[in-house]
Design a protein around this motif. Structure first.
Motif, PDB file in Angstrom:
ATOM      1  N   GLN A 101       0.843  -1.202   0.000  1.00 34.01           N
ATOM      2  CA  GLN A 101       0.000   0.000   0.000  1.00 34.01           C
ATOM      3  C   GLN A 101       0.878   1.252   0.000  1.00 34.01           C
ATOM      4  OE1 GLN A 101      -3.558   0.242  -0.123  1.00 34.01           O
ATOM      5  NE2 GLN A 101      -2.871   2.324  -0.614  1.00 34.01           N
ATOM      6  N   LEU A 102       1.948   1.180   0.785  1.00 33.14           N
ATOM      7  CA  LEU A 102       2.883   2.299   0.853  1.00 33.14           C
ATOM      8  C   LEU A 102       3.582   2.506  -0.493  1.00 33.14           C
ATOM      9  CD1 LEU A 102       4.539   4.463   2.257  1.00 33.14           C
ATOM     10  CD2 LEU A 102       5.911   2.659   3.322  1.00 33.14           C
ATOM     11  N   ILE A 103       4.037   1.414  -1.103  1.00 36.04           N
ATOM     12  CA  ILE A 103       4.699   1.526  -2.408  1.00 36.04           C
ATOM     13  C   ILE A 103       3.725   2.049  -3.460  1.00 36.04           C
ATOM     14  CG2 ILE A 103       5.735   0.189  -4.295  1.00 36.04           C
ATOM     15  CD1 ILE A 103       6.979  -1.641  -2.181  1.00 36.04           C
ATOM     16  N   HIS A 104       2.470   1.615  -3.400  1.00 35.63           N
ATOM     17  CA  HIS A 104       1.452   2.093  -4.345  1.00 35.63           C
ATOM     18  C   HIS A 104       1.256   3.601  -4.207  1.00 35.63           C
ATOM     19  CE1 HIS A 104      -2.745   3.092  -5.485  1.00 35.63           C
ATOM     20  NE2 HIS A 104      -2.514   2.247  -6.496  1.00 35.63           N
ATOM     21  N   ASP A 105       1.183   4.054  -2.956  1.00 37.52           N
ATOM     22  CA  ASP A 105       1.010   5.496  -2.732  1.00 37.52           C
ATOM     23  C   ASP A 105       2.208   6.285  -3.242  1.00 37.52           C
ATOM     24  OD1 ASP A 105      -1.399   4.895  -1.564  1.00 37.52           O
ATOM     25  OD2 ASP A 105      -0.659   5.051   0.505  1.00 37.52           O
ATOM     26  N   LEU A 106       3.405   5.747  -2.985  1.00 35.96           N
ATOM     27  CA  LEU A 106       4.610   6.431  -3.446  1.00 35.96           C
ATOM     28  C   LEU A 106       4.670   6.444  -4.974  1.00 35.96           C
ATOM     29  CD1 LEU A 106       7.209   4.956  -0.911  1.00 35.96           C
ATOM     30  CD2 LEU A 106       6.403   7.324  -1.013  1.00 35.96           C
ATOM     31  N   ASN A 109       2.311   9.095  -6.271  1.00 35.65           N
ATOM     32  CA  ASN A 109       2.712  10.479  -6.002  1.00 35.65           C
ATOM     33  C   ASN A 109       4.045  10.847  -6.651  1.00 35.65           C
ATOM     34  OD1 ASN A 109       0.429  10.904  -4.400  1.00 35.65           O
ATOM     35  ND2 ASN A 109       1.458  10.131  -2.565  1.00 35.65           N
ATOM     36  N   LYS A 110       4.980   9.867  -6.692  1.00 33.08           N
ATOM     37  CA  LYS A 110       6.344  10.213  -7.120  1.00 33.08           C
ATOM     38  C   LYS A 110       6.810   9.455  -8.365  1.00 33.08           C
ATOM     39  CE  LYS A 110       7.951  11.569  -2.537  1.00 33.08           C
ATOM     40  NZ  LYS A 110       9.062  11.494  -1.570  1.00 33.08           N
ATOM     41  N   LYS A 111       6.023   8.518  -8.804  1.00 35.95           N
ATOM     42  CA  LYS A 111       6.382   7.729  -9.992  1.00 35.95           C
ATOM     43  C   LYS A 111       7.804   7.180  -9.871  1.00 35.95           C
ATOM     44  CE  LYS A 111       5.088   6.105 -13.958  1.00 35.95           C
ATOM     45  NZ  LYS A 111       4.016   5.077 -14.021  1.00 35.95           N
ATOM     46  N   ILE A 112       7.981   6.211  -8.960  1.00 39.03           N
ATOM     47  CA  ILE A 112       9.324   5.700  -8.698  1.00 39.03           C
ATOM     48  C   ILE A 112       9.769   4.638  -9.705  1.00 39.03           C
ATOM     49  CG2 ILE A 112       9.344   6.231  -6.230  1.00 39.03           C
ATOM     50  CD1 ILE A 112       8.380   3.474  -5.637  1.00 39.03           C
ATOM     51  N   THR A 113       8.851   4.138 -10.500  1.00 35.70           N
ATOM     52  CA  THR A 113       9.238   3.202 -11.561  1.00 35.70           C
ATOM     53  C   THR A 113       9.000   3.857 -12.919  1.00 35.70           C
ATOM     54  OG1 THR A 113       7.026   2.186 -11.578  1.00 35.70           O
ATOM     55  CG2 THR A 113       8.713   1.148 -10.201  1.00 35.70           C
ATOM     56  N   ASP A 114       9.825   3.471 -13.899  1.00 42.64           N
ATOM     57  CA  ASP A 114       9.737   4.081 -15.224  1.00 42.64           C
ATOM     58  C   ASP A 114       8.776   3.336 -16.143  1.00 42.64           C
ATOM     59  OD1 ASP A 114      11.600   6.033 -14.519  1.00 42.64           O
ATOM     60  OD2 ASP A 114      13.285   4.697 -15.029  1.00 42.64           O
ATOM     61  N   THR A 115       8.725   2.029 -16.011  1.00 44.93           N
ATOM     62  CA  THR A 115       7.883   1.228 -16.905  1.00 44.93           C
ATOM     63  C   THR A 115       7.076   0.209 -16.104  1.00 44.93           C
ATOM     64  OG1 THR A 115       9.532  -0.519 -17.248  1.00 44.93           O
ATOM     65  CG2 THR A 115       9.662   1.404 -18.691  1.00 44.93           C
ATOM     66  N   ARG A 116       6.090  -0.370 -16.797  1.00 45.69           N
ATOM     67  CA  ARG A 116       5.281  -1.426 -16.170  1.00 45.69           C
ATOM     68  C   ARG A 116       6.165  -2.636 -15.816  1.00 45.69           C
ATOM     69  NH1 ARG A 116      -0.219  -2.659 -16.318  1.00 45.69           N
ATOM     70  NH2 ARG A 116      -0.549  -0.874 -17.702  1.00 45.69           N
ATOM     71  N   ASP A 117       7.113  -2.933 -16.689  1.00 47.55           N
ATOM     72  CA  ASP A 117       8.011  -4.060 -16.422  1.00 47.55           C
ATOM     73  C   ASP A 117       8.828  -3.829 -15.156  1.00 47.55           C
ATOM     74  OD1 ASP A 117       7.134  -5.463 -18.602  1.00 47.55           O
ATOM     75  OD2 ASP A 117       8.797  -4.840 -19.920  1.00 47.55           O
ATOM     76  N   ASP A 118       9.254  -2.584 -14.956  1.00 41.17           N
ATOM     77  CA  ASP A 118      10.002  -2.262 -13.734  1.00 41.17           C
ATOM     78  C   ASP A 118       9.160  -2.563 -12.496  1.00 41.17           C
ATOM     79  OD1 ASP A 118      12.210  -1.447 -15.089  1.00 41.17           O
ATOM     80  OD2 ASP A 118      11.714   0.699 -15.024  1.00 41.17           O
ATOM     81  N   PHE A 119       7.894  -2.186 -12.560  1.00 39.75           N
ATOM     82  CA  PHE A 119       7.016  -2.390 -11.410  1.00 39.75           C
ATOM     83  C   PHE A 119       6.825  -3.886 -11.139  1.00 39.75           C
ATOM     84  CE2 PHE A 119       3.069  -2.864  -9.120  1.00 39.75           C
ATOM     85  CZ  PHE A 119       3.140  -1.866  -8.159  1.00 39.75           C
ATOM     86  N   TYR A 125      10.397  -9.317  -6.930  1.00 40.07           N
ATOM     87  CA  TYR A 125      11.530  -9.313  -6.019  1.00 40.07           C
ATOM     88  C   TYR A 125      11.060  -9.229  -4.566  1.00 40.07           C
ATOM     89  CZ  TYR A 125      15.837  -8.014  -3.698  1.00 40.07           C
ATOM     90  OH  TYR A 125      16.910  -7.989  -2.844  1.00 40.07           O
ATOM     91  N   VAL A 126      10.179  -8.281  -4.292  1.00 43.24           N
ATOM     92  CA  VAL A 126       9.715  -8.068  -2.911  1.00 43.24           C
ATOM     93  C   VAL A 126       8.949  -9.285  -2.398  1.00 43.24           C
ATOM     94  CG1 VAL A 126       8.163  -6.712  -1.446  1.00 43.24           C
ATOM     95  CG2 VAL A 126       9.686  -5.560  -3.073  1.00 43.24           C
ATOM     96  N   ASN A 127       8.015  -9.771  -3.185  1.00 43.83           N
ATOM     97  CA  ASN A 127       7.213 -10.923  -2.737  1.00 43.83           C
ATOM     98  C   ASN A 127       8.051 -12.185  -2.578  1.00 43.83           C
ATOM     99  OD1 ASN A 127       4.745  -9.615  -2.455  1.00 43.83           O
ATOM    100  ND2 ASN A 127       4.229  -9.868  -4.616  1.00 43.83           N
ATOM    101  N   ASP A 128       9.024 -12.380  -3.463  1.00 46.65           N
ATOM    102  CA  ASP A 128       9.911 -13.542  -3.326  1.00 46.65           C
ATOM    103  C   ASP A 128      10.689 -13.483  -2.022  1.00 46.65           C
ATOM    104  OD1 ASP A 128       9.100 -14.622  -5.694  1.00 46.65           O
ATOM    105  OD2 ASP A 128      10.911 -14.085  -6.841  1.00 46.65           O
TER     106      ASP A 128
END
Length: 273
Positions: A101-106, A109-119, A125-128
């Motif tokens: 939820q925190l990453i979604h909000d970030l 607001n800040k667009k921390i990933t450049d592409t859908r593939d990055d997300f 990575y995180v879930n693994d």
């Protein structure tokens, strides 16, 4: 992974500035845990909120070794204080939902990933890593629980092999209940040690309270009797029931000439006392 470093910095910055809001979100995601969080802290000195931040830090900072070690420590702690696995699973899943939820909000607001593939790469990575934590935790918890149960069983089995002195150099060993190979090993260890330390010359083994022995256990029992003779101790068997005698005969057991058999423990004790 440069993206994970960026995400880590953003998440840590948010938690540092909004610690109370982060804690409240976590607790709202884990209702059953939230009402027991103080009890868990008092009972096992386990600070769930502090440990949640540690888990997130190890995941986002790509510290796999520290993550596994932390999971193993947590497994031992939860097993030691008999905390339920359902609470742990609820708590880790609450951490997972809160983090996303925190990453979604970030991201909004800040667009921390450049592409859908990055997300999606970040999501995998995180879930693994969170799944890796859970896997290591459950293995550690189960292994430590098994070790504790084994030690407790050893204590119980040793207590259930009472060697009772009735006079100098004469003792009684009443065997009660079912017998398996593990218990025979305990009996062998305790009997041989006791003969050595207490200088027992005659050991009365009462079998009246013992359930049927399987063939392989009877074979181990015969070896114990042979060991007694080798140590200079005379074995006297009492309480041999017909069904047990029949099984021993069919298994081919042949008692050593130095082994006596008597009817009952009471009769034998009268003779020795």
């Amino acid at each position: 992974m440069e993206l994970m470093s960026k995400v880590s910095d953003e998440v840590h910055s948010y938690i540092l500035d909004n610690g109370e809001a982060f804690n409240e979100k976590l607790l709202s995601e884990a209702v059953n845990v939230s009402i027991k969080i103080k009890d868990i802290l008092d009972r096992g000195n386990i600070d769930l909120l502090k440990n949640a931040r540690k888990l997130i830090s190890y995941v986002l900072e790509q510290k796999d070794e520290e993550l596994t070690s932390f999971a193993e420590q947590e497994g031992i702690a939860w097993a030691t204080y008999s905390l339920t696995l359902s609470l742990k699973l609820e708590w880790v899943q609450a951490i997972r939902r809160t983090l996303w939820q925190l990453i979604h909000d970030l991201e909004s607001n800040k667009k921390i990933t450049d592409t859908r593939d990055d997300f999606f790469d970040m999501e995998k990575y995180v879930n693994d890593r969170i799944d890796q934590f859970l896997n290591s935790f459950f293995i550690s918890y189960s292994s430590y629980k098994d070790e504790m149960l084994h030690k407790q069983r050893e204590i119980v089995e040793h207590l259930s092999v009472p060697i009772i002195p009735v006079r100098e150099n004469v003792s009684v060993l009443p065997l009660i209940g079912s017998m398996d190979s593990y218990r025979m090993q305990i009996i062998e260890e305790k009997v041989f040690n006791e003969i050595s330390t207490s200088r027992i010359q005659s050991l009365i083994i009462d079998l009246s309270g013992m359930a049927l022995m399987e063939i392989d256990v009877i074979d181990e029992f015969e070896k114990i009797l042979a060991g007694l003779s080798m140590m200079g101790c005379r074995a006297i068997l009492t309480g041999l029931r017909p069904d047990l005698v029949k099984r021993m005969v069919h298994s081919g057991i042949r008692f050593d000439k130095d082994i006596d058999t008597r009817g009952t423990l009471q009769e034998t004790l009268r003779e020795y006392l």
